[in-house]
Enzyme design. Structure first.
Site, mmCIF file in Angstrom:
data_model
loop_
_atom_site.group_PDB
_atom_site.id
_atom_site.type_symbol
_atom_site.label_atom_id
_atom_site.label_comp_id
_atom_site.label_asym_id
_atom_site.label_seq_id
_atom_site.Cartn_x
_atom_site.Cartn_y
_atom_site.Cartn_z
ATOM 1 N N ASP A 1 198.362 -30.459 56.242
ATOM 2 C CA ASP A 1 195.976 -31.164 56.367
ATOM 3 C C ASP A 1 195.672 -30.961 58.134
ATOM 4 O OD1 ASP A 1 194.484 -33.345 56.515
ATOM 5 O OD2 ASP A 1 195.752 -34.719 55.753
ATOM 6 N N GLU B 1 196.468 -40.062 53.614
ATOM 7 C CA GLU B 1 196.639 -39.124 54.289
ATOM 8 C C GLU B 1 198.511 -39.571 54.715
ATOM 9 O OE1 GLU B 1 193.100 -36.158 56.023
ATOM 10 O OE2 GLU B 1 193.859 -38.024 56.972
ATOM 11 N N THR C 1 192.338 -33.317 54.189
ATOM 12 C CA THR C 1 191.014 -34.278 53.777
ATOM 13 C C THR C 1 190.455 -33.301 54.975
ATOM 14 O OG1 THR C 1 191.297 -35.595 52.202
ATOM 15 C CG2 THR C 1 189.464 -35.215 53.261
ATOM 16 N N ASP D 1 192.495 -34.194 64.342
ATOM 17 C CA ASP D 1 191.339 -34.233 65.124
ATOM 18 C C ASP D 1 192.331 -34.025 66.355
ATOM 19 O OD1 ASP D 1 189.413 -35.081 63.507
ATOM 20 O OD2 ASP D 1 191.314 -36.840 63.203
#
Ligand code: 5RP
Length: 260
Positions: A89, A111, A33, A92
């Site tokens: 994926d 996730e 995501t 951050d």
């Protein structure tokens, strides 16, 4: 009309484009995501269209599921797919051990479940997410709405004893309302500045009643693909210790950039 892709868009697109080359016909694939993962879904759908691959995909959020179905990918629940071959994926933050902070998009729970149910996890990112020590990005923690202020209080108490530099906690908002995850939970963002012992912190947080999961992904990621604005991509494999560099070339008009 969509805007021209920025260097950051190009970096993310390069990593996304490179990552889908790891997907083989017949695979069961976890779809991450976020903005980088969204570019990967687009690139994957393009491969399915042009090469006629048969894939079974599992999404990590309703957002990704909607996009993937809209792009023509077959998306099923994780329980139907069973074990997955590969999950791709975004992240951050990542460090040299490929420990991650995730959850900036609020999807950390699904996730983490999907990554843990996969033989292999590849993270796609731009170079700005690499850090020496995790913690500059606020650590997302998903909590049950019931009694969330008590949960926040207990998290705060535990942070006083933890090997971190900051202890500020804020509940994530979406406009004037609290942000809700796909499960209807809240996210508390922990401004820790620097996390000295991520494993201990992760265990501590997950023992607090009301905490569902935290955004530290430890021992889950196998490789990272780092994109750069000029189209260069670097693939680092944790297990083989290898680093590959190559270039992905795009036109501004490429399908991957549409509607950015
Ligand atoms: C969502 C995530 C994302 O993967 C992470 O926030 C990175 O997002 P982006 O690719 O938009 O920078 O963890 O929960």
């Amino acid at each position: 009309m969509s805007k021209p892709p920025s260097r950051s868009d190009r970096a993310k697109a390069a990593a996304a484009q490179r990552s889908v080359a790891f997907i083989e016909d017949g695979m069961k694939v976890g779809l991450g995501t976020g903005s980088t993962a969204a570019l990967m879904v687009r690139a994957l759908a393009e491969r399915v269209r042009t090469e006629g691959l048969t894939l079974t995909c599992v999404a990590t959020s309703t957002r990704t599921a909607d996009q993937a179905r809209g792009e023509g990918l077959k998306v099923v629940p994780l329980d139907e797919a069973g074990w997955l071959d590969l999950t791709i994926d975004g992240a951050d933050e990542f460090d040299a051990d490929l420990s991650l902070i995730k959850g900036g998009g609020g999807a950390l729970l699904q996730e983490k479940i999907v990554a843990a149910a996969s033989d292999r996890m590849i993270v796609i990112t731009d170079a700005s997410k690499e850090v020496k020590t995790l913690g500059a990005f606020p650590l997302p923690v998903e909590v049950i709405p019931f009694g969330w202020t008590a949960t926040q209080h207990l998290i705060g108490e535990n942070l006083e004893e933890a090997d971190v530099l900051g202890t500020e906690i804020s509940r994530r908002m979406a406009g004037s309302e609290p942000f809700r995850t796909d499960e209807g939970n809240f996210i508390l963002d922990l401004a820790l500045v620097r996390i000295g012992d991520a494993r201990k912190l992760s265990l501590t947080l997950n023992q607090i009643p009301g905490v569902v999961e935290n955004g530290l992904f430890l021992g889950l990621c196998d490789a990272v693909i780092i994109g750069h604005g000029d189209g260069r991509v670097e693939t680092r494999d944790l297990h083989t210790g290898t680093v590959h560099e190559e270039s992905v070339l795009f036109e501004e008009t490429d399908n991957i950039f549409r509607d950015l």
